[in-house]
Design a protein around this motif. Structure first.
Motif, PDB file in Angstrom:
ATOM      1  N   SER A 130       0.825  -1.644  -0.348  1.00 40.46           N
ATOM      2  CA  SER A 130      -0.382   0.054   0.563  1.00 40.46           C
ATOM      3  C   SER A 130       0.859   1.136  -0.181  1.00 40.46           C
ATOM      4  O   SER A 130       0.611   2.421  -0.973  1.00 40.46           O
ATOM      5  CB  SER A 130      -1.332   0.142   1.062  1.00 40.46           C
ATOM      6  N   ASN A 172     -13.155   3.594   1.087  1.00 41.56           N
ATOM      7  CA  ASN A 172     -13.424   1.783   2.350  1.00 41.56           C
ATOM      8  C   ASN A 172     -14.970   2.579   3.436  1.00 41.56           C
ATOM      9  O   ASN A 172     -14.664   2.166   4.354  1.00 41.56           O
ATOM     10  CB  ASN A 172     -11.853   2.060   3.758  1.00 41.56           C
ATOM     11  N   PHE A 193     -15.140  -3.815   5.593  1.00 38.13           N
ATOM     12  CA  PHE A 193     -13.702  -4.729   5.252  1.00 38.13           C
ATOM     13  C   PHE A 193     -13.894  -4.641   3.688  1.00 38.13           C
ATOM     14  O   PHE A 193     -13.046  -4.828   2.764  1.00 38.13           O
ATOM     15  CB  PHE A 193     -12.903  -5.505   6.149  1.00 38.13           C
ATOM     16  N   ASN A 200     -11.580  -3.904  -0.189  1.00 33.88           N
ATOM     17  CA  ASN A 200     -10.798  -4.599  -0.961  1.00 33.88           C
ATOM     18  C   ASN A 200     -10.658  -5.415  -2.036  1.00 33.88           C
ATOM     19  O   ASN A 200     -10.015  -5.435  -3.524  1.00 33.88           O
ATOM     20  CB  ASN A 200     -10.174  -5.861   0.294  1.00 33.88           C
ATOM     21  N   ASN A 212      -3.953  -6.368   2.940  1.00 32.28           N
ATOM     22  CA  ASN A 212      -4.705  -5.703   4.309  1.00 32.28           C
ATOM     23  C   ASN A 212      -5.141  -6.801   5.173  1.00 32.28           C
ATOM     24  O   ASN A 212      -5.585  -6.635   6.330  1.00 32.28           O
ATOM     25  CB  ASN A 212      -5.865  -5.095   3.855  1.00 32.28           C
ATOM     26  N   LYS A 249      -2.205  -7.036   7.811  1.00 32.81           N
ATOM     27  CA  LYS A 249      -2.361  -5.447   9.301  1.00 32.81           C
ATOM     28  C   LYS A 249      -2.980  -6.393  10.169  1.00 32.81           C
ATOM     29  O   LYS A 249      -3.426  -5.583  11.612  1.00 32.81           O
ATOM     30  CB  LYS A 249      -2.453  -4.832   8.161  1.00 32.81           C
ATOM     31  N   ARG A 250      -4.673  -6.234  10.217  1.00 29.98           N
ATOM     32  CA  ARG A 250      -5.903  -6.571  10.831  1.00 29.98           C
ATOM     33  C   ARG A 250      -5.404  -7.742  11.551  1.00 29.98           C
ATOM     34  O   ARG A 250      -5.723  -7.851  12.464  1.00 29.98           O
ATOM     35  CB  ARG A 250      -7.172  -7.116   9.655  1.00 29.98           C
TER      36      ARG A 250
END
Length: 469
Positions: A276, A301, A305, A309, A344, A347-348
């Protein structure tokens, strides 16, 4: 016409001497005429297409602004966007679509072949199409006023430094600069010439030699020594970076010399720690354009979520196809989107309360993974079919000692690696040679750049990588 050529050097010197003695209105007329000459040097017939595009979008902008009915405004905007996309689609995507249709029918009828017309792709059409679309959107949303000067709008579309490979400058940045008086100042000249010299160096001394190695290696992937793609992929990544950022530096340097300021298109992308962030540092004008005019209108966004994406995947499929109308670019776009989606999701799932040591480790691991994911992804540009892809994967998963004998090519990346490391340490916002602090560096840099240009660049005749887009 290439920046790294004798015809450009001679014509620009003549142009700049005349330009420096004119007032703003005459400077704009000269910019328009020189832009036409610059573009026509490649193919004068395609200049007619560009001038047609300028005229239509100029009139559409005024017509949109004159409407008081919001629905009618929207209809004209959609008409304008459609006209621009139809032009882009015909010249860039018609053959690809015919190929898709032909391949689909061929599955059921092996003897079938579809007719394909000869279509010459106009250089820079992707860039000036996005220019025009963003202009119409900004006028419709009333963030800018429609230009009432055909000369100023013409220069916005045909501004020669960025015409062939960007950056994709926004109308609310470039048009106001065309409407106000410009002064040629000493510091801007120093900064501009330093950017041009560095850009030519990146192109002639780094990108072009790497291109010879990469092209030679990928001419027949089946005969590559096992594991050599671990050398070829990074070399390809630095070739594209040096070539494209070299063009951008030349474009911005020339603009600075004339009293303009263009956006910085690269911000040391190989220091990015995740996919990103990488696209916030690489081809910034394209990624920010896709964000503002595709991702946000799709919902960004704002709807959870999963939807976020999905929007990212759509954006990067379009981004891949923007680069080229082939299966390789389509797959590359999907690959880019998936890299960001996977990040993503990761990261979550990672705990946010990590130590400073863990953050440091994650940063270096992130940089390494981000770089190699991009470098190996670029190989999709050069994959011709599924069998070729399997050969590349097999090469990546194998190894031989012969790989070390090719490691010398990394010598070419040292100048850009050292320079970017220095700039990252200094936390500069854009390429800065500190000439205002150390003016004695200027003549040294200028002489060095001139020697490089004289001895190497004019004879290479190697086009910039992004001209094909």
């Amino acid at each position: 016409m290439l920046f790294n050529s004798i015809p450009f050097l001679v014509s620009f010197i003549v142009f700049f001497i005349i330009y420096s003695f004119l007032d703003r209105k005459k400077q704009n007329i000269l910019l328009l005429l020189y832009g036409i000459y610059f573009y026509s040097y490649w193919n004068w017939k395609m200049t007619i297409l560009l001038l047609f595009s300028i005229s239509v979008n100029y009139l559409l902008g005024i017509y949109i602004e004159q409407q008081s009915d919001l629905k009618k405004k929207k209809k004209i905007l959609y008409l304008g966007i459609s006209l621009n996309l139809i032009l882009l689609g015909w010249f860039k995507y018609a053959l690809f679509l015919l190929g898709l249709i032909g391949d689909g029918i061929h599955l059921f009828n092996e003897g079938f072949s579809i007719w394909r017309p000869e279509i010459l792709l106009p250089v820079g059409i992707s860039f000036y199409t996005f220019h025009n679309i963003s202009y119409l959107v900004e006028v419709e949303s009333e963030r800018i006023k429609a230009s009432r000067s055909i000369v100023e709008f013409g220069v916005y579309d045909i501004f020669f430094p960025l015409l062939l490979a960007g950056p994709i400058e926004r109308p609310n940045s470039l048009l106001p600069q065309l409407a106000r008086d410009r002064r040629i100042e000493k510091n801007s000249m120093f900064h501009g010439i330093s950017l041009v010299c560095w850009g030519i160096f990146q192109k002639a001394v780094i990108a072009d030699p790497l291109a010879k190695f990469v092209d030679g290696s990928l001419a027949n992937t089946g005969q590559l020594p096992d594991g050599l793609l671990w050398v070829v992929a990074p070399a390809f990544a630095f070739q594209v970076y040096a070539d494209f950022s070299g063009y951008s530096n030349c474009a911005r340097g020339l603009a600075y010399m004339m009293g303009f300021q263009l956006m910085n298109n690269f911000h040391r992308p190989f220091f990015a720690t995740n996919p990103s962030e990488f696209w916030q540092r690489w081809h910034i004008s394209l990624s920010s354009w896709l964000r503002d005019y595709v991702y946000i209108p799709l919902g960004g966004n704002r709807f959870g979520f999963v939807r976020q994406n999905i929007n990212i995947l759509i954006v990067w499929i379009l981004g891949g196809l923007w680069h080229g109308a082939t299966y390789g670019y389509l797959i590359w776009g999907i690959y880019l989107g998936l890299c960001i989606v996977v990040y993503n999701v990761f990261k979550r799932s990672v705990p946010k309360n990590s130590s400073e040591f863990q953050d440091s480790i994650f940063k270096y691991i992130g940089r390494t993974l981000t770089f190699f994911s991009f470098a190996f992804g670029l190989l999709l540009f050069r994959v011709n079919d599924f069998q070729d892809l399997l050969v590349c994967i097999k090469n990546i998963l194998s190894f031989s000692k012969e790989v070390f004998s090719w490691a010398y090519v990394f010598i070419f990346i040292l100048p850009i690696l050292l320079f970017d490391s220095w700039q990252e340490k200094e936390k500069t916002k854009e390429t800065d040679w500190k000439l205002t602090e150390k003016p004695y560096l200027f003549p040294v840099l200028f002489v060095f750049g001139f020697v490089v240009f004289s001895l190497i660049s004019p004879f290479a005749k190697q086009e910039f990588f992004y001209f094909q887009f």
